[in-house]
Design an enzyme around this catalytic site. Structure first.
Site, PDB file in Angstrom:
ATOM      1  N   GLY A 166     -37.928  18.510   1.365  1.00 47.14           N
ATOM      2  CA  GLY A 166     -39.235  18.796   1.954  1.00 47.14           C
ATOM      3  C   GLY A 166     -39.774  17.620   2.728  1.00 47.14           C
ATOM      4  O   GLY A 166     -39.045  16.664   3.013  1.00 47.14           O
ATOM      5  N   ASN A 167     -41.036  17.688   3.091  1.00 47.51           N
ATOM      6  CA  ASN A 167     -41.679  16.580   3.804  1.00 47.51           C
ATOM      7  C   ASN A 167     -43.133  16.488   3.376  1.00 47.51           C
ATOM      8  O   ASN A 167     -43.618  17.327   2.627  1.00 47.51           O
ATOM      9  CB  ASN A 167     -41.519  16.764   5.319  1.00 47.51           C
ATOM     10  CG  ASN A 167     -42.218  18.006   5.819  1.00 47.51           C
ATOM     11  OD1 ASN A 167     -43.436  18.072   5.859  1.00 47.51           O
ATOM     12  ND2 ASN A 167     -41.431  19.026   6.160  1.00 47.51           N
ATOM     13  N   ARG A 168     -43.811  15.451   3.820  1.00 45.97           N
ATOM     14  CA  ARG A 168     -45.159  15.140   3.337  1.00 45.97           C
ATOM     15  C   ARG A 168     -46.281  15.813   4.116  1.00 45.97           C
ATOM     16  O   ARG A 168     -47.439  15.479   3.933  1.00 45.97           O
ATOM     17  CB  ARG A 168     -45.375  13.632   3.350  1.00 45.97           C
ATOM     18  CG  ARG A 168     -44.458  12.869   2.418  1.00 45.97           C
ATOM     19  CD  ARG A 168     -44.837  11.401   2.382  1.00 45.97           C
ATOM     20  NE  ARG A 168     -43.834  10.616   1.686  1.00 45.97           N
ATOM     21  CZ  ARG A 168     -43.746  10.513   0.360  1.00 45.97           C
ATOM     22  NH1 ARG A 168     -44.617  11.150  -0.405  1.00 45.97           N
ATOM     23  NH2 ARG A 168     -42.797   9.779  -0.183  1.00 45.97           N
ATOM     24  N   SER A 169     -45.966  16.733   4.999  1.00 45.18           N
ATOM     25  CA  SER A 169     -47.037  17.361   5.779  1.00 45.18           C
ATOM     26  C   SER A 169     -47.966  18.175   4.880  1.00 45.18           C
ATOM     27  O   SER A 169     -47.516  19.021   4.109  1.00 45.18           O
ATOM     28  CB  SER A 169     -46.436  18.272   6.851  1.00 45.18           C
ATOM     29  OG  SER A 169     -47.481  18.903   7.547  1.00 45.18           O
ATOM     30  N   ALA A 188     -44.469  20.864  10.323  1.00 45.35           N
ATOM     31  CA  ALA A 188     -43.329  19.955  10.201  1.00 45.35           C
ATOM     32  C   ALA A 188     -42.160  20.793   9.701  1.00 45.35           C
ATOM     33  O   ALA A 188     -42.095  21.169   8.523  1.00 45.35           O
ATOM     34  CB  ALA A 188     -43.647  18.830   9.227  1.00 45.35           C
TER      35      ALA A 188
END
Ligand code: CTP
Ligand code: CA
Length: 228
Positions: free
Chosen positions: A33-36, A100
C-alpha cells in the site's frame, strides 16, 4: 479566486474524482500500500460539490470521510479503481485522478496466509506493473470533450527539479492538466497544507496555488473551468 467556491460554475457537470491509495493483496491479510490519506482528492470532490457539480468519488481506502453529496464508489485495488473510474467516466465531463495508484502488484497473491517456515526461507514476491489509468483515460477519451486531470507528487533530485520532473510526466501522460505537488519540507502527504503548480498538456505552468487543500482544490477547478 479569492472568494473560492462562491461561483456555482460547475452546475450541470458530472465530475469523477479518484482519491486515496490503492492496496494490492499479498495474501488474505496483507497488502502493498501507500500513505495517501485521500485528503486532497476529497477536497477536490468537496470543492466540485460547492461549485454545483454532480460528483462521483472513487475512494480507495480513504482515511477521511467522503463528502456528503458525493456518490461514493469504494475500491481497494488498482484494478478495481480502474474499472470504477472507467465506468463512471463514460458520462463525465471531467475526470480528476488524485488517487495514489499502485504502480506494481503481486502477480499471484497467496490464497492462504503466508507462513514462516522452519528453515527460515524468505519468500520472493514477484510483481507486475498495473495499468496506468490516467494515461489510458487521456488516450481513450471515453466521452467527447472530456477533460482529464492528473496529479503528481514530486521531489527534486540530481536528475531534475520538481517542475522538470512534472513537465516530463505531463508530456508522458497526455492529460489536459497535471497538478504537480512539491513533497518534502512539511508539504504533501498527511499535512494540511499544499503547494501546487498546474501544468498544461505541454508541461507549461498555467496556475500555482499554496494554502489549505480546499484552497488548492478551488485553484484546480479554476484551471479546469475554461476547458469544460
Ligand atoms: N496513475 C494512474 N495509474 C497508475 C499510476 C498512476 O492513473 N497505475 C495516475 C495517478 O493517479 C496520478 C498520475 O498518474 O494522477 C501520476 O502518478 P505518479 O505516481 O506521479 O506517476 P507515475 O506515472 O506512476 O510515475 P512514477 O511513480 O514513476 O513517478
Ligand atoms: Ca506511481
Amino acid at each position: 479566486g479569492s472568494d473560492a467556491g462562491d461561483e456555482r460554475d460547475l452546475v450541470g457537470r458530472h465530475v469523477v474524482v479518484s482519491a486515496g491509495g490503492t492496496r494490492e493483496p499479498l495474501d488474505p491479510v496483507r497488502f502493498l500500500g501507500n500513505r495517501s490519506s485521500g485528503r486532497q482528492g476529497v477536497a477536490i470532490a468537496e470543492a466540485a460539490l460547492e461549485r454545483g457539480a454532480r460528483v462521483t468519488l472513487v475512494g480507495a481506502n480513504l482515511a477521511v470521510p467522503a463528502p456528503p453529496g458525493a456518490d461514493l464508489v469504494p475500491v481497494e485495488t488498482a484494478a478495481q479503481l480502474r474499472d470504477a473510474v472507467r465506468a463512471a467516466a463514460k458520462d463525465a465531463d471531467v475526470v480528476v485522478m488524485a488517487a495514489a495508484v499502485a504502480d506494481f502488484r503481486p502477480v499471484n497473491p497467496s490464497g492462504a496466509k503466508i507462513k514462516k517456515t522452519a528453515d527460515g526461507a524468505v519468500p520472493t514476491i514477484e510483481l507486475v506493473e498495473t495499468v496506468d489509468v490516467l494515461a489510458e483515460l487521456a488516450r481513450d477519451r471515453l466521452r467527447a470533450g472530456q477533460v482529464v486531470v492528473g496529479f503528481a507528487a514530486e521531489t527534486g533530485d540530481e536528475r531534475g527539479t520538481v517542475l522538470e520532473h512534472g513537465r516530463a510526466k505531463a508530456l508522458r501522460k497526455g492529460a489536459d492538466l497535471l497538478v504537480v505537488n512539491a513533497v518534502g519540507e512539511g508539504l504533501g502527504f498527511g499535512t494540511p497544507d499544499n503547494e501546487v503548480t498546474v501544468l498544461d498538456a505541454e508541461g507549461r505552468p498555467v496556475a500555482t496555488a499554496r494554502g489549505s487543500k480546499r484552497d488548492v482544490a478551488h485553484a484546480v477547478w479554476d484551471a479546469v473551468r475554461p476547458l469544460v
